[in-house]
Write a protein that holds these residues in place. Structure first.
Motif, PDB file in Angstrom:
ATOM      1  N   GLN A   1      44.183 -28.832  55.298  1.00 22.47           N
ATOM      2  CA  GLN A   1      44.102 -29.074  56.739  1.00 22.47           C
ATOM      3  C   GLN A   1      43.505 -27.863  57.456  1.00 22.47           C
ATOM      4  OE1 GLN A   1      44.734 -31.952  58.300  1.00 22.47           O
ATOM      5  NE2 GLN A   1      44.051 -31.037  60.207  1.00 22.47           N
TER       6      GLN A   1
ATOM      7  N   PHE B   1      39.738 -27.996  57.243  1.00 22.34           N
ATOM      8  CA  PHE B   1      39.181 -28.988  58.168  1.00 22.34           C
ATOM      9  C   PHE B   1      39.246 -28.503  59.621  1.00 22.34           C
ATOM     10  CE2 PHE B   1      40.223 -32.347  54.854  1.00 22.34           C
ATOM     11  CZ  PHE B   1      38.901 -32.454  54.445  1.00 22.34           C
ATOM     12  N   ASP B   2      40.345 -27.859  59.990  1.00 17.23           N
ATOM     13  CA  ASP B   2      40.457 -27.316  61.344  1.00 17.23           C
ATOM     14  C   ASP B   2      39.400 -26.241  61.593  1.00 17.23           C
ATOM     15  OD1 ASP B   2      42.543 -28.992  61.905  1.00 17.23           O
ATOM     16  OD2 ASP B   2      44.096 -27.487  61.493  1.00 17.23           O
TER      17      ASP B   2
ATOM     18  N   LEU C   1      36.422 -25.954  60.063  1.00 17.73           N
ATOM     19  CA  LEU C   1      35.114 -26.611  60.157  1.00 17.73           C
ATOM     20  C   LEU C   1      34.947 -27.331  61.489  1.00 17.73           C
ATOM     21  CD1 LEU C   1      34.775 -28.002  56.527  1.00 17.73           C
ATOM     22  CD2 LEU C   1      33.581 -26.047  57.533  1.00 17.73           C
ATOM     23  N   LEU C   2      36.013 -27.959  61.979  1.00 10.82           N
ATOM     24  CA  LEU C   2      35.950 -28.629  63.277  1.00 10.82           C
ATOM     25  C   LEU C   2      35.737 -27.629  64.410  1.00 10.82           C
ATOM     26  CD1 LEU C   2      36.178 -31.291  64.822  1.00 10.82           C
ATOM     27  CD2 LEU C   2      38.631 -30.869  64.981  1.00 10.82           C
ATOM     28  N   SER C   3      36.394 -26.480  64.360  1.00 15.54           N
ATOM     29  CA  SER C   3      36.207 -25.478  65.408  1.00 15.54           C
ATOM     30  C   SER C   3      34.788 -24.908  65.384  1.00 15.54           C
ATOM     31  CB  SER C   3      37.235 -24.355  65.274  1.00 15.54           C
ATOM     32  OG  SER C   3      36.982 -23.592  64.120  1.00 15.54           O
TER      33      SER C   3
ATOM     34  N   TRP D   1      32.128 -26.580  64.304  1.00 16.90           N
ATOM     35  CA  TRP D   1      31.287 -27.671  64.789  1.00 16.90           C
ATOM     36  C   TRP D   1      31.339 -27.765  66.310  1.00 16.90           C
ATOM     37  CZ3 TRP D   1      27.391 -30.658  63.834  1.00 16.90           C
ATOM     38  CH2 TRP D   1      27.217 -31.807  64.580  1.00 16.90           C
ATOM     39  N   GLU D   2      32.539 -27.645  66.903  1.00 18.42           N
ATOM     40  CA  GLU D   2      32.675 -27.713  68.357  1.00 18.42           C
ATOM     41  C   GLU D   2      31.975 -26.534  69.030  1.00 18.42           C
ATOM     42  OE1 GLU D   2      36.847 -27.988  69.048  1.00 18.42           O
ATOM     43  OE2 GLU D   2      36.898 -30.149  68.664  1.00 18.42           O
ATOM     44  N   LYS D   3      31.997 -25.388  68.397  1.00 20.46           N
ATOM     45  CA  LYS D   3      31.344 -24.209  68.975  1.00 20.46           C
ATOM     46  C   LYS D   3      29.824 -24.344  68.932  1.00 20.46           C
ATOM     47  CE  LYS D   3      32.198 -20.147  70.674  1.00 20.46           C
ATOM     48  NZ  LYS D   3      32.815 -20.036  71.971  1.00 20.46           N
TER      49      LYS D   3
ATOM     50  N   LEU E   1      28.118 -27.234  68.858  1.00 14.03           N
ATOM     51  CA  LEU E   1      27.652 -28.457  69.508  1.00 14.03           C
ATOM     52  C   LEU E   1      26.902 -28.099  70.790  1.00 14.03           C
ATOM     53  CD1 LEU E   1      28.064 -31.411  68.704  1.00 14.03           C
ATOM     54  CD2 LEU E   1      29.933 -31.506  70.327  1.00 14.03           C
TER      55      LEU E   1
END
Length: 183
Positions: free
Chosen positions: A2, A5-6, A8-10, A12-14, A16
């Motif tokens: 987890q 994944f957190d 990688l998501l952070s 990706w959000e940065k 974007l």
């Protein structure tokens, strides 16, 4: 797993290149390029290399790694201020319950100059009503609302909000019993 994944998501959000501002929101874009002031000294660069601009609802383009979008809800809202306990000059104690209706009008002030404008507004309204009540001999709800509205409106302006209404829910006489515990 987890945590990966957190992370990688952070990332990706940065990276974007856009942010979405909802129809009931407004916001500010903070573009921070701190090293540009010594790279290009001829240009008019604000202190610290930060530009601030207001953003409207919709998709907002942002430069990855350099822009930050802060948003807040700007539609009208009500806050219930219940259980404000006040003691009048005559010694009587009352519990007052108020409703505050306001909307954010100055997004830049609400988001950049204030940490939490909702809590700050509630604290100011509570202190204004308590200060008014401590100078009174008796409780007159209509007079309280008329005399406290203008200071509340000014306090809301300081936090970037426009106060539309200060309404009274209940006023009740209250007895306070203190329990003293001997040790």
């Amino acid at each position: 797993m987890q945590a990966i994944f957190d992370f990688l998501l952070s990332v990706w959000e940065k990276l974007l290149p856009w942010a979405v501002v909802e129809p009931n929101e407004a916001g500010v874009r903070i573009r921070s390029v701190p090293f540009i002031s010594w790279l290009a000294p001829r240009f008019r660069i604000p202190p610290g290399g930060q530009w601030v601009a207001e953003v409207a609802p919709g998709a907002v383009f942002k430069l990855p790694l350099f822009d930050t979008i802060k948003k807040c809800v700007v539609k009208r809202r009500n806050i219930d201020l219940s259980n404000i306990t006040v003691e009048l000059r005559g010694g009587a104690t009352y519990i007052i319950s108020l409703t505050l209706r306001y909307a954010v009008k100055n997004v830049r002030r609400a988001l950049l100059e204030t940490e939490d404008f909702d809590a700050s507004l509630v604290t100011d309204v509570t202190s204004i009503v308590a200060r008014w009540a401590t100078h009174q001999e008796g409780m007159e709800p209509d007079r309280m609302l008329s005399e406290c509205y203008e200071p509340v409106r000014v306090a809301g302006f300081r936090w970037g909000c426009e106060v539309e209404q200060l309404a009274l829910n209940t006023v009740a006489k209250h007895r306070i019993y203190r329990i003293v515990q001997d040790q």
